[in-house]
Write a protein that holds these residues in place. Structure first.
Motif, mmCIF file in Angstrom:
data_model
loop_
_atom_site.group_PDB
_atom_site.id
_atom_site.type_symbol
_atom_site.label_atom_id
_atom_site.label_comp_id
_atom_site.label_asym_id
_atom_site.label_seq_id
_atom_site.Cartn_x
_atom_site.Cartn_y
_atom_site.Cartn_z
ATOM 1 N N MET A 50 0.834 -1.206 0.000
ATOM 2 C CA MET A 50 0.000 0.000 0.000
ATOM 3 C C MET A 50 0.865 1.250 0.000
ATOM 4 S SD MET A 50 -3.197 -0.860 2.522
ATOM 5 C CE MET A 50 -2.197 -0.915 3.998
ATOM 6 N N ASN A 51 1.787 1.277 -0.935
ATOM 7 C CA ASN A 51 2.698 2.413 -1.015
ATOM 8 C C ASN A 51 2.286 3.322 -2.174
ATOM 9 O OD1 ASN A 51 4.852 4.213 -1.196
ATOM 10 N ND2 ASN A 51 6.324 2.697 -0.494
ATOM 11 N N PHE A 52 1.716 4.461 -1.833
ATOM 12 C CA PHE A 52 1.285 5.438 -2.830
ATOM 13 C C PHE A 52 2.050 6.746 -2.668
ATOM 14 C CE2 PHE A 52 -2.259 2.498 -2.248
ATOM 15 C CZ PHE A 52 -2.525 2.126 -3.552
ATOM 16 N N ALA A 53 3.283 6.639 -2.144
ATOM 17 C CA ALA A 53 4.095 7.828 -1.906
ATOM 18 C C ALA A 53 4.515 8.499 -3.205
ATOM 19 C CB ALA A 53 5.321 7.475 -1.079
ATOM 20 N N SER A 54 4.818 7.706 -4.238
ATOM 21 C CA SER A 54 5.223 8.252 -5.527
ATOM 22 C C SER A 54 5.197 7.137 -6.559
ATOM 23 C CB SER A 54 6.622 8.878 -5.442
ATOM 24 O OG SER A 54 6.938 9.544 -6.651
ATOM 25 N N ASP A 55 5.532 7.477 -7.800
ATOM 26 C CA ASP A 55 5.619 6.479 -8.861
ATOM 27 C C ASP A 55 7.074 6.124 -9.174
ATOM 28 O OD1 ASP A 55 5.919 9.057 -9.728
ATOM 29 O OD2 ASP A 55 4.440 8.948 -11.326
ATOM 30 N N ASN A 56 8.014 6.590 -8.351
ATOM 31 C CA ASN A 56 9.416 6.197 -8.541
ATOM 32 C C ASN A 56 9.876 5.203 -7.480
ATOM 33 O OD1 ASN A 56 9.664 7.786 -6.266
ATOM 34 N ND2 ASN A 56 10.858 9.400 -7.236
ATOM 35 N N ILE A 57 8.923 4.594 -6.790
ATOM 36 C CA ILE A 57 9.259 3.656 -5.718
ATOM 37 C C ILE A 57 9.372 2.219 -6.215
ATOM 38 C CG2 ILE A 57 8.212 5.104 -3.932
ATOM 39 C CD1 ILE A 57 5.769 3.195 -4.093
ATOM 40 N N VAL A 58 8.901 1.959 -7.438
ATOM 41 C CA VAL A 58 8.961 0.608 -7.996
ATOM 42 C C VAL A 58 10.142 0.501 -8.957
ATOM 43 C CG1 VAL A 58 6.500 0.165 -7.713
ATOM 44 C CG2 VAL A 58 7.313 1.254 -9.804
ATOM 45 N N GLY A 59 10.502 -0.722 -9.300
ATOM 46 C CA GLY A 59 11.629 -0.937 -10.201
ATOM 47 C C GLY A 59 11.245 -0.705 -11.652
ATOM 48 N N ALA A 60 11.941 -1.387 -12.536
ATOM 49 C CA ALA A 60 11.703 -1.217 -13.971
ATOM 50 C C ALA A 60 10.720 -2.269 -14.482
ATOM 51 C CB ALA A 60 13.017 -1.315 -14.735
ATOM 52 N N SER A 61 10.094 -1.963 -15.594
ATOM 53 C CA SER A 61 9.171 -2.906 -16.220
ATOM 54 C C SER A 61 9.962 -3.959 -16.993
ATOM 55 C CB SER A 61 8.213 -2.164 -17.155
ATOM 56 O OG SER A 61 8.936 -1.521 -18.194
ATOM 57 N N ARG A 62 9.322 -5.085 -17.260
ATOM 58 C CA ARG A 62 10.004 -6.213 -17.900
ATOM 59 C C ARG A 62 10.577 -5.861 -19.270
ATOM 60 N NH1 ARG A 62 13.099 -9.968 -16.757
ATOM 61 N NH2 ARG A 62 11.784 -10.212 -14.903
ATOM 62 N N PRO A 63 9.856 -5.188 -20.183
ATOM 63 C CA PRO A 63 10.466 -4.843 -21.472
ATOM 64 C C PRO A 63 11.720 -3.985 -21.345
ATOM 65 C CG PRO A 63 8.093 -4.640 -21.611
ATOM 66 C CD PRO A 63 8.414 -4.841 -20.164
ATOM 67 N N VAL A 64 11.750 -3.104 -20.365
ATOM 68 C CA VAL A 64 12.933 -2.270 -20.147
ATOM 69 C C VAL A 64 14.097 -3.129 -19.675
ATOM 70 C CG1 VAL A 64 13.900 -0.436 -18.698
ATOM 71 C CG2 VAL A 64 11.628 -0.162 -19.714
ATOM 72 N N LEU A 65 13.835 -4.029 -18.736
ATOM 73 C CA LEU A 65 14.898 -4.917 -18.244
ATOM 74 C C LEU A 65 15.407 -5.839 -19.342
ATOM 75 C CD1 LEU A 65 13.522 -5.891 -14.715
ATOM 76 C CD2 LEU A 65 15.426 -4.357 -15.235
ATOM 77 N N ASP A 66 14.501 -6.371 -20.145
ATOM 78 C CA ASP A 66 14.904 -7.263 -21.234
ATOM 79 C C ASP A 66 15.797 -6.527 -22.233
ATOM 80 O OD1 ASP A 66 13.504 -9.349 -20.123
ATOM 81 O OD2 ASP A 66 11.745 -9.135 -21.432
ATOM 82 N N ALA A 67 15.435 -5.281 -22.552
ATOM 83 C CA ALA A 67 16.247 -4.499 -23.490
ATOM 84 C C ALA A 67 17.616 -4.199 -22.898
ATOM 85 C CB ALA A 67 15.520 -3.203 -23.842
ATOM 86 N N LEU A 68 17.662 -3.949 -21.611
ATOM 87 C CA LEU A 68 18.924 -3.652 -20.934
ATOM 88 C C LEU A 68 19.840 -4.864 -20.955
ATOM 89 C CD1 LEU A 68 20.318 -1.356 -19.404
ATOM 90 C CD2 LEU A 68 19.271 -2.219 -17.308
ATOM 91 N N ILE A 69 19.285 -6.024 -20.686
ATOM 92 C CA ILE A 69 20.082 -7.258 -20.711
ATOM 93 C C ILE A 69 20.582 -7.541 -22.124
ATOM 94 C CG2 ILE A 69 19.964 -9.760 -20.420
ATOM 95 C CD1 ILE A 69 17.977 -9.217 -18.100
ATOM 96 N N ALA A 70 19.723 -7.338 -23.117
ATOM 97 C CA ALA A 70 20.110 -7.587 -24.506
ATOM 98 C C ALA A 70 21.248 -6.686 -24.941
ATOM 99 C CB ALA A 70 18.903 -7.399 -25.428
ATOM 100 N N ALA A 71 21.269 -5.453 -24.441
ATOM 101 C CA ALA A 71 22.306 -4.499 -24.838
ATOM 102 C C ALA A 71 23.597 -4.670 -24.047
ATOM 103 C CB ALA A 71 21.789 -3.073 -24.643
ATOM 104 N N ASN A 72 23.573 -5.500 -23.042
ATOM 105 C CA ASN A 72 24.727 -5.631 -22.157
ATOM 106 C C ASN A 72 25.880 -6.406 -22.789
ATOM 107 O OD1 ASN A 72 25.854 -5.218 -19.416
ATOM 108 N ND2 ASN A 72 25.797 -7.460 -19.336
#
Length: 350
Positions: A1-23
């Motif tokens: 129940m954390n509604f403090a902000s929208d920067n409290i969660v991590g990255a979405s799966r497509p972003v992580l997948d793209a990051l891994i692919a570019a690594n």
């Protein structure tokens, strides 16, 4: 129940997948990499014109760099008095500009009205005792969750340009405002008179990636050097480019914003049904500012809910927060679930 902000969660799966692919493998350094070039082309398509794109890791860096390109050390930038650039960035714009000043004006819902801007500009003296205004900065969406329509942006930009000011848009929640309005990115930016845009992504699915988009080629000339000397030119720039590749692919960024806005609408509906609760402003994007009975807010905190109390400085005329009430801000994200909202509302009801 954390509604403090929208920067409290991590990255979405497509972003992580793209990051891994570019690594894997090797890529040119300092932004000359393939992912960054692909993002530059994609953003030109999205905004329907050629534009200069500079990737950085933080919104503070992007905003401060934008204003440093627009405002000389002896000048000032005008914004709302509760804007993020003046209220939440620890003097970074002043530091990056070499001493320029930020002037904060009032406005309901943290929005600037054209009349307020025009009257302030008209009140200034040409004397060297005052710093001359050189830029207008507006937040999209605002700190109170309201959005500027294309017509509102155009009206402000016309006044600003008429007075010799450039226009910067702090788009930390640009995607949320965009899907709320149902317009094209071009309509709400350069077609309405915006010269420089901070294109936010960290709050909407990226780990740490923002794009500074410059629509005026003359303003872009110094930006590579400004970014480098500020420490915001990453040697492994592909890691920024990759995040934004995943973010922009298949309109993932818009899907994330639609989900966050939908969750905010669900939360707003539930909150307004609580005894003694009301919204201080219409819910337009993924932020809502309800006025809650203090006992409700205390019950929520006791149940583990997280949110921030909020300033009453920009409330609409006639809206007052009584001693037994409190104004808070609730923010949803691309990762917010219906279950979290239902648990929050259940805790509020006790």
């Amino acid at each position: 129940m954390n509604f403090a902000s929208d920067n409290i969660v991590g990255a979405s799966r497509p972003v992580l997948d793209a990051l891994i692919a570019a690594n894997g493998g090797a890529e040119p350094a300092y932004g000359a990499d393939g992912p960054t070039r692909a993002v530059e082309r994609r953003l030109a398509e999205i905004f329907e014109r050629d534009c200069a794109v500079f990737l950085v890791a933080t919104g503070t860096g992007a905003n401060a760099l934008a204003l440093s390109a627009l405002v000389p050390p002896y000048g000032c930038a005008v914004c709302h008095r509760e804007a993020h650039v003046i209220d939440d960035e620890c003097g970074a714009p002043e530091f990056f500009t070499g001493g320029a000043k930020l002037a904060g004006l009032p406005g309901v819902g943290a929005k600037l009205a054209p009349r307020t801007l025009a009257e302030w500009l008209a009140s200034l003296s040409p004397s060297v005792k005052q710093m001359p205004p050189r830029a207008l900065s507006i937040s999209q969406a605002t700190e109170c969750g309201l959005v500027y329509t294309p017509g509102e942006v155009a009206a402000l930009a016309e006044i600003a340009h008429g007075a010799g000011l450039k226009v910067h848009m702090d788009g930390a929640r640009f995607a949320n405002a965009l899907v709320s309005l149902g317009v094209s990115p071009a309509e709400i930016t350069w077609k309405a008179g915006v010269d420089v845009l901070t294109f936010g992504a960290t709050k909407n699915g990226c780990l740490a990636a923002e794009a500074l988009i410059v629509f005026d080629p003359a303003l872009a000339e110094a930006m590579p050097w400004l970014r480098k000397r500020s420490g915001h030119t990453l040697s492994k720039g592909r890691l920024l480019g990759a995040q934004l590749q995943g973010y922009l692919a298949n309109d993932h960024w818009l899907d994330n914003a639609r989900h966050a806005n939908a969750m905010a609408a669900r939360l707003a509906e539930g909150v307004t049904a609580l005894p003694g609760a009301r919204l201080a402003f219409e819910r337009q994007a993924n932020e809502l500012l309800p006025v809650l009975p203090r006992e409700t807010a205390e019950r929520l905190r006791a149940a583990g809910a997280m949110f921030h109390p909020w300033s009453e400085a920009s409330l609409p005329e006639g809206e007052r927060v009584a001693p037994h009430e409190t104004l808070v801000r609730l923010v949803t994200s691309f990762a917010t679930t219906e279950g979290e909202i239902d648990a929050f509302l259940a805790a509020a009801r006790g």
